[in-house]
Design a protein around this motif. Sequence first.
Motif, PDB file in Angstrom:
ATOM      1  N   PRO B  71       0.821  -1.224   0.000  1.00 59.62           N
ATOM      2  CA  PRO B  71       0.000   0.000   0.000  1.00 59.62           C
ATOM      3  C   PRO B  71       0.848   1.266   0.000  1.00 59.62           C
ATOM      4  O   PRO B  71       0.350   2.337  -0.358  1.00 59.62           O
ATOM      5  N   GLU B  72       2.123   1.145   0.384  1.00 57.91           N
ATOM      6  CA  GLU B  72       2.985   2.335   0.428  1.00 57.91           C
ATOM      7  C   GLU B  72       3.258   2.907  -0.959  1.00 57.91           C
ATOM      8  O   GLU B  72       3.729   4.046  -1.086  1.00 57.91           O
ATOM      9  N   LEU B  73       2.950   2.139  -2.008  1.00 57.64           N
ATOM     10  CA  LEU B  73       3.201   2.635  -3.371  1.00 57.64           C
ATOM     11  C   LEU B  73       2.293   3.808  -3.748  1.00 57.64           C
ATOM     12  O   LEU B  73       2.650   4.633  -4.591  1.00 57.64           O
ATOM     13  N   ASP B  74       1.115   3.875  -3.116  1.00 54.42           N
ATOM     14  CA  ASP B  74       0.129   4.877  -3.541  1.00 54.42           C
ATOM     15  C   ASP B  74       0.645   6.298  -3.415  1.00 54.42           C
ATOM     16  O   ASP B  74       0.358   7.150  -4.262  1.00 54.42           O
ATOM     17  N   GLU B  75       1.390   6.536  -2.334  1.00 56.12           N
ATOM     18  CA  GLU B  75       1.860   7.890  -2.071  1.00 56.12           C
ATOM     19  C   GLU B  75       2.662   8.427  -3.259  1.00 56.12           C
ATOM     20  O   GLU B  75       2.509   9.561  -3.687  1.00 56.12           O
ATOM     21  N   GLN B  76       3.508   7.577  -3.798  1.00 53.72           N
ATOM     22  CA  GLN B  76       4.364   8.027  -4.901  1.00 53.72           C
ATOM     23  C   GLN B  76       3.712   7.868  -6.275  1.00 53.72           C
ATOM     24  O   GLN B  76       3.996   8.647  -7.192  1.00 53.72           O
ATOM     25  N   PHE B  77       2.834   6.875  -6.423  1.00 50.20           N
ATOM     26  CA  PHE B  77       2.428   6.506  -7.783  1.00 50.20           C
ATOM     27  C   PHE B  77       0.940   6.676  -8.108  1.00 50.20           C
ATOM     28  O   PHE B  77       0.552   6.494  -9.252  1.00 50.20           O
ATOM     29  N   LEU B  78       0.134   6.969  -7.128  1.00 51.45           N
ATOM     30  CA  LEU B  78      -1.288   7.141  -7.468  1.00 51.45           C
ATOM     31  C   LEU B  78      -1.807   8.518  -7.085  1.00 51.45           C
ATOM     32  O   LEU B  78      -3.005   8.769  -7.189  1.00 51.45           O
ATOM     33  N   LYS B  79      -0.935   9.412  -6.667  1.00 47.91           N
ATOM     34  CA  LYS B  79      -1.370  10.761  -6.321  1.00 47.91           C
ATOM     35  C   LYS B  79      -1.191  11.669  -7.539  1.00 47.91           C
ATOM     36  O   LYS B  79      -0.250  11.486  -8.318  1.00 47.91           O
ATOM     37  N   PRO B  80      -2.048  12.665  -7.668  1.00 45.97           N
ATOM     38  CA  PRO B  80      -1.887  13.564  -8.823  1.00 45.97           C
ATOM     39  C   PRO B  80      -0.575  14.350  -8.786  1.00 45.97           C
ATOM     40  O   PRO B  80      -0.076  14.759  -9.831  1.00 45.97           O
ATOM     41  N   ASP B  81      -0.008  14.504  -7.601  1.00 46.34           N
ATOM     42  CA  ASP B  81       1.238  15.274  -7.482  1.00 46.34           C
ATOM     43  C   ASP B  81       2.432  14.415  -7.912  1.00 46.34           C
ATOM     44  O   ASP B  81       2.883  13.533  -7.185  1.00 46.34           O
ATOM     45  N   ARG B  82       2.939  14.685  -9.111  1.00 44.50           N
ATOM     46  CA  ARG B  82       4.034  13.870  -9.636  1.00 44.50           C
ATOM     47  C   ARG B  82       5.403  14.389  -9.188  1.00 44.50           C
ATOM     48  O   ARG B  82       6.426  13.934  -9.670  1.00 44.50           O
ATOM     49  N   SER B  83       5.414  15.372  -8.308  1.00 47.76           N
ATOM     50  CA  SER B  83       6.704  15.909  -7.884  1.00 47.76           C
ATOM     51  C   SER B  83       7.252  15.177  -6.663  1.00 47.76           C
ATOM     52  O   SER B  83       8.325  15.483  -6.180  1.00 47.76           O
ATOM     53  N   VAL B  84       6.482  14.179  -6.169  1.00 48.62           N
ATOM     54  CA  VAL B  84       6.979  13.373  -5.047  1.00 48.62           C
ATOM     55  C   VAL B  84       8.299  12.722  -5.477  1.00 48.62           C
ATOM     56  O   VAL B  84       8.367  12.112  -6.539  1.00 48.62           O
ATOM     57  N   PRO B  85       9.361  12.874  -4.667  1.00 44.67           N
ATOM     58  CA  PRO B  85      10.638  12.280  -5.085  1.00 44.67           C
ATOM     59  C   PRO B  85      10.575  10.749  -5.080  1.00 44.67           C
ATOM     60  O   PRO B  85       9.785  10.160  -4.343  1.00 44.67           O
ATOM     61  N   ASP B  86      11.403  10.127  -5.926  1.00 46.32           N
ATOM     62  CA  ASP B  86      11.454   8.658  -5.980  1.00 46.32           C
ATOM     63  C   ASP B  86      11.890   8.101  -4.634  1.00 46.32           C
ATOM     64  O   ASP B  86      12.907   8.522  -4.079  1.00 46.32           O
ATOM     65  N   THR B  87      11.133   7.157  -4.122  1.00 42.31           N
ATOM     66  CA  THR B  87      11.502   6.556  -2.843  1.00 42.31           C
ATOM     67  C   THR B  87      12.050   5.145  -3.031  1.00 42.31           C
ATOM     68  O   THR B  87      12.657   4.584  -2.129  1.00 42.31           O
ATOM     69  N   LEU B  88      11.805   4.562  -4.188  1.00 42.53           N
ATOM     70  CA  LEU B  88      12.212   3.172  -4.431  1.00 42.53           C
ATOM     71  C   LEU B  88      13.317   3.118  -5.472  1.00 42.53           C
ATOM     72  O   LEU B  88      13.248   3.813  -6.489  1.00 42.53           O
ATOM     73  N   SER B  89      14.293   2.256  -5.254  1.00 40.92           N
ATOM     74  CA  SER B  89      15.284   2.007  -6.303  1.00 40.92           C
ATOM     75  C   SER B  89      14.604   1.211  -7.425  1.00 40.92           C
ATOM     76  O   SER B  89      13.547   0.595  -7.219  1.00 40.92           O
ATOM     77  N   ALA B  90      15.236   1.229  -8.599  1.00 36.63           N
ATOM     78  CA  ALA B  90      14.696   0.451  -9.723  1.00 36.63           C
ATOM     79  C   ALA B  90      14.584  -1.025  -9.339  1.00 36.63           C
ATOM     80  O   ALA B  90      13.595  -1.696  -9.655  1.00 36.63           O
ATOM     81  N   THR B  91      15.582  -1.525  -8.637  1.00 40.35           N
ATOM     82  CA  THR B  91      15.570  -2.942  -8.230  1.00 40.35           C
ATOM     83  C   THR B  91      14.377  -3.237  -7.327  1.00 40.35           C
ATOM     84  O   THR B  91      13.663  -4.231  -7.520  1.00 40.35           O
ATOM     85  N   ASP B  92      14.160  -2.367  -6.344  1.00 36.05           N
ATOM     86  CA  ASP B  92      13.040  -2.597  -5.429  1.00 36.05           C
ATOM     87  C   ASP B  92      11.696  -2.458  -6.140  1.00 36.05           C
ATOM     88  O   ASP B  92      10.741  -3.175  -5.832  1.00 36.05           O
TER      89      ASP B  92
END
Lengths: 158, 158
Positions: B71-92
Amino acid sequence: MNNEELFAATAVNAWKVAIDQVDRLLSALTDEQLQMHVSPGRNRVYYIVGHLAALHDKMLPLLSFGARLHPELDEQFLKPDRSVPDTLSATDLRRAFGEINATLTQKIQSLPASEWLNRHMSVSEADFASNPLRNRLGVLLSRTCHVTFHAGQIRLAK
Amino acid sequence: MNNEELFAATAVNAWKVAIDQVDRLLSALTDEQLQMHVSPGRNRVYYIVGHLAALHDKMLPLLSFGARLHPELDEQFLKPDRSVPDTLSATDLRRAFGEINATLTQKIQSLPASEWLNRHMSVSEADFASNPLRNRLGVLLSRTCHVTFHAGQIRLAK
């Protein structure tokens, strides 16, 4: 509706949603914008529409719905040689795509539910006997995904 | 297989084809290439993968398959604000996407055919009674199209 009819109606609805989606995307583009590339060096929207139109036209005989309406599209839109000059105006291309989709969708909506499980016309009876998923429903879902794949690209133009 | 099972198996197969397609496209990209935009000014592949992962994760409770894994993915990937910094590495991110799809696909493959016609969890019993196409199968087909829509975009990167 019985269960077979519900399965079929849900799949037919997915097809209609996909066609509506691409229609909306194309309606938002002018004829000049159809000449845009979806990404630098990638296909023009015009080419993608022709490619979809030709492939959907081929669904008519593939699903035993009747003869093709626009077999002439293949020369320009289904050959690996993309240097073939444009033969259709944007208006004529839009008209052909609309006509093909309308005819196809009418046939799709009219097919009795259980007939979706019959084989399609590019699989032999022997191959179908060993893999019953090579049925008409499989074609419908595969083409629904295919048009949506390209809708995602058209979405990027403009 | 009876007819209901054939309908369900054909739809499940379309889902698996769509997941295989996006997996193949992502395998062909390095972690650095995940940072590419699918077209100038459009989303990065990285963002699209996160968006798909979050949406697929939400399918678990939506289809009554169990609790969400990420569920932690929503903060970065389902919010209209796309300026949230990347929290996950590509591997993760790749690992989360793979884990979600594997869990989901296992549940999808195990669901008895007739249960695809039950309502999904974001439609009320009253609304479902008036529109029985708002069933789990409708969710499966809609998400199959959704991942394919974005696969078409990822295809343009590189």
